[in-house]
Every structure is written in C-alpha cells, then in structure tokens.
Design a protein around this motif. Structure first.
Motif, PDB file in Angstrom:
ATOM      1  N   ARG A 101      37.352  56.251  51.859  1.00  0.00           N
ATOM      2  CA  ARG A 101      38.442  55.567  51.144  1.00  0.00           C
ATOM      3  C   ARG A 101      38.871  54.279  51.866  1.00  0.00           C
ATOM      4  N   ILE A 102      38.941  54.318  53.194  1.00  0.00           N
ATOM      5  CA  ILE A 102      39.311  53.112  53.960  1.00  0.00           C
ATOM      6  C   ILE A 102      38.264  52.025  53.748  1.00  0.00           C
ATOM      7  N   ILE A 103      36.990  52.374  53.830  1.00  0.00           N
ATOM      8  CA  ILE A 103      35.929  51.384  53.622  1.00  0.00           C
ATOM      9  C   ILE A 103      36.007  50.827  52.201  1.00  0.00           C
ATOM     10  N   ASN A 104      36.275  51.693  51.245  1.00  0.00           N
ATOM     11  CA  ASN A 104      36.401  51.255  49.852  1.00  0.00           C
ATOM     12  C   ASN A 104      37.553  50.261  49.688  1.00  0.00           C
ATOM     13  N   GLU A 105      38.697  50.538  50.293  1.00  0.00           N
ATOM     14  CA  GLU A 105      39.866  49.667  50.152  1.00  0.00           C
ATOM     15  C   GLU A 105      39.697  48.350  50.916  1.00  0.00           C
ATOM     16  N   LYS A 106      39.175  48.422  52.135  1.00  0.00           N
ATOM     17  CA  LYS A 106      39.112  47.233  52.986  1.00  0.00           C
ATOM     18  C   LYS A 106      37.936  46.326  52.667  1.00  0.00           C
ATOM     19  N   VAL A 107      36.797  46.878  52.283  1.00  0.00           N
ATOM     20  CA  VAL A 107      35.601  46.057  52.101  1.00  0.00           C
ATOM     21  C   VAL A 107      35.308  45.811  50.625  1.00  0.00           C
ATOM     22  N   ILE A 108      35.135  46.871  49.863  1.00  0.00           N
ATOM     23  CA  ILE A 108      34.672  46.725  48.486  1.00  0.00           C
ATOM     24  C   ILE A 108      35.757  46.109  47.599  1.00  0.00           C
ATOM     25  N   LYS A 109      36.978  46.633  47.643  1.00  0.00           N
ATOM     26  CA  LYS A 109      38.034  46.095  46.794  1.00  0.00           C
ATOM     27  C   LYS A 109      38.456  44.696  47.236  1.00  0.00           C
ATOM     28  N   LYS A 110      38.334  44.389  48.528  1.00  0.00           N
ATOM     29  CA  LYS A 110      38.655  43.043  49.003  1.00  0.00           C
ATOM     30  C   LYS A 110      37.683  42.034  48.400  1.00  0.00           C
ATOM     31  N   LYS A 111      36.395  42.391  48.329  1.00  0.00           N
ATOM     32  CA  LYS A 111      35.401  41.507  47.715  1.00  0.00           C
ATOM     33  C   LYS A 111      35.689  41.319  46.234  1.00  0.00           C
ATOM     34  N   ARG A 113      38.636  41.517  44.751  1.00  0.00           N
ATOM     35  CA  ARG A 113      39.806  40.654  44.608  1.00  0.00           C
ATOM     36  C   ARG A 113      39.431  39.198  44.840  1.00  0.00           C
ATOM     37  N   ARG A 114      38.548  38.936  45.803  1.00  0.00           N
ATOM     38  CA  ARG A 114      38.131  37.572  46.094  1.00  0.00           C
ATOM     39  C   ARG A 114      37.280  37.016  44.952  1.00  0.00           C
ATOM     40  N   LEU A 115      36.368  37.830  44.399  1.00  0.00           N
ATOM     41  CA  LEU A 115      35.533  37.375  43.291  1.00  0.00           C
ATOM     42  C   LEU A 115      36.354  37.145  42.027  1.00  0.00           C
ATOM     43  N   LYS A 116      37.343  37.993  41.810  1.00  0.00           N
ATOM     44  CA  LYS A 116      38.171  37.862  40.624  1.00  0.00           C
ATOM     45  C   LYS A 116      38.958  36.562  40.688  1.00  0.00           C
ATOM     46  N   GLY A 117      39.339  36.137  41.883  1.00  0.00           N
ATOM     47  CA  GLY A 117      40.051  34.884  42.050  1.00  0.00           C
ATOM     48  C   GLY A 117      41.387  34.882  41.339  1.00  0.00           C
ATOM     49  N   ASN A 118      42.293  35.696  41.802  1.00  0.00           N
ATOM     50  CA  ASN A 118      43.594  35.802  41.161  1.00  0.00           C
ATOM     51  C   ASN A 118      44.238  34.430  41.043  1.00  0.00           C
ATOM     52  N   GLN A 119      44.163  33.847  39.875  1.00  0.00           N
ATOM     53  CA  GLN A 119      44.776  32.553  39.629  1.00  0.00           C
ATOM     54  C   GLN A 119      46.246  32.778  39.289  1.00  0.00           C
ATOM     55  N   SER A 120      47.080  31.913  39.812  1.00  0.00           N
ATOM     56  CA  SER A 120      48.498  32.059  39.534  1.00  0.00           C
ATOM     57  C   SER A 120      48.828  31.486  38.168  1.00  0.00           C
ATOM     58  N   ASP A 121      49.949  31.888  37.658  1.00  0.00           N
ATOM     59  CA  ASP A 121      50.407  31.397  36.370  1.00  0.00           C
ATOM     60  C   ASP A 121      51.069  30.033  36.544  1.00  0.00           C
ATOM     61  N   ILE A 122      51.278  29.370  35.429  1.00  0.00           N
ATOM     62  CA  ILE A 122      51.954  28.075  35.424  1.00  0.00           C
ATOM     63  C   ILE A 122      53.177  28.198  34.533  1.00  0.00           C
ATOM     64  N   ILE A 123      54.317  27.740  35.043  1.00  0.00           N
ATOM     65  CA  ILE A 123      55.550  27.739  34.268  1.00  0.00           C
ATOM     66  C   ILE A 123      55.673  26.376  33.603  1.00  0.00           C
ATOM     67  N   LEU A 124      55.887  26.374  32.303  1.00  0.00           N
ATOM     68  CA  LEU A 124      56.028  25.148  31.532  1.00  0.00           C
ATOM     69  C   LEU A 124      57.463  25.074  31.027  1.00  0.00           C
ATOM     70  N   ILE A 125      58.173  23.987  31.390  1.00  0.00           N
ATOM     71  CA  ILE A 125      59.562  23.779  30.974  1.00  0.00           C
ATOM     72  C   ILE A 125      59.589  22.578  30.042  1.00  0.00           C
ATOM     73  N   ILE A 126      60.170  22.775  28.861  1.00  0.00           N
ATOM     74  CA  ILE A 126      60.209  21.713  27.858  1.00  0.00           C
ATOM     75  C   ILE A 126      61.661  21.482  27.458  1.00  0.00           C
TER      76      ILE A 126
END
Length: 152
Positions: A101-111, A113-126
C-alpha cells in the motif's frame, strides 16, 4: 452588477470571453484570475485533523489473516507450534500488505497525479449592467462554466 464564474483552463474560457466582448462588455470589465496549484507534497499518513479517505492497513490486514491461517496450519509440523507460527506469519503478512500500500501511494499514485496534471481553475469576474446579466450568464453556462454567481 458582477458575475463570478469558474472555468477549467481550456478553449471554452477564451470562447466565452470573446462572446461576452461581442455583447458589448469591454475588456476593462472582464477580469480572469488563475488559481495557483498545490505545491506541497501529498501526505501519505493521516492525522487526527485531516484524512484523505484511503486506508493503508486494509491489504495488510487481509494478508495478515491469510498468512496466519497458513502459518498456523504449517506450525503443527514445526518446532514452535501453531500459535507462534500463526503470529509470525500474521506479522509478515501485515508488513507485506502495508509495504504494498505504501509503494502504491508513494510511487504509482504520485506518477498518476503528475501525468494527470491537475490544472487549476480560472475565476472569471465580469462587471456589467443588470439588463445584460441574464445574457452573459447564459453565455457562461453555454461555454461550460463550472459555476456562476451574481452579485448586485
């Protein structure tokens, strides 16, 4: 009147801004703010105040149970007997499952998350007139806004 909306960083945001400008809103009344991405490392171990909902001991407990049954069965033929060998096997199974489980969380899920590239949202004010608010809100929804709010 002000309209607040959130968008993912994609072409629909640009199309929404262009459509809003065509409705007569000037560039000075449109404000886009990108949110910052998380920079700190994802924590594996939970604390009393924060939990991510994943358990690190579930595989360990399952393997501890399976290994203890096998170890106790084999322990009848070994020198220390079934109780000691069942406990030793349970400990070994738990350590193996916890390591998985530690290897899964630290290595596999980290990769991932990096591949997914969590892009942040943009706030638009008009900033607009109340008469234009409905049309602009419709434009925002048609261009896949994640959320829209109005403030008078």
């Amino acid at each position: 009147m002000q309209l607040f909306s959130t968008f993912e960083s994609n072409i629909f945001l640009e199309m929404a801004i262009t459509s809003i400008e065509k409705k007569g809103i000037t560039k000075e009344n449109i404000f886009a703010i990108p949110l910052d991405n998380r920079t700190d490392e994802h924590r594996v171990f939970d604390s009393t105040h924060r939990s991510d909902g994943t358990s690190l001991i579930d595989i360990g407990m399952a393997l501890a149970t399976a290994f203890s049954v096998i170890g106790a069965s084999i322990g009848f033929k070994l020198a220390w007997g079934p109780i000691y060998w069942g406990l030793i096997s349970a400990f070994c199974g738990f350590v193996i499952g916890f390591a998985i489980r530690i290897i899964n969380e630290k290595v596999i899920k980290k990769k991932k998350r990096r591949l997914k590239g969590n892009q942040s949202d943009i706030i638009l004010i008009i900033e607009c007139e109340e008469t234009q608010a409905e049309a602009i809100e419709k434009i925002l929804w048609n261009h896949y806004a994640l959320g829209v709010a109005k403030v008078k």
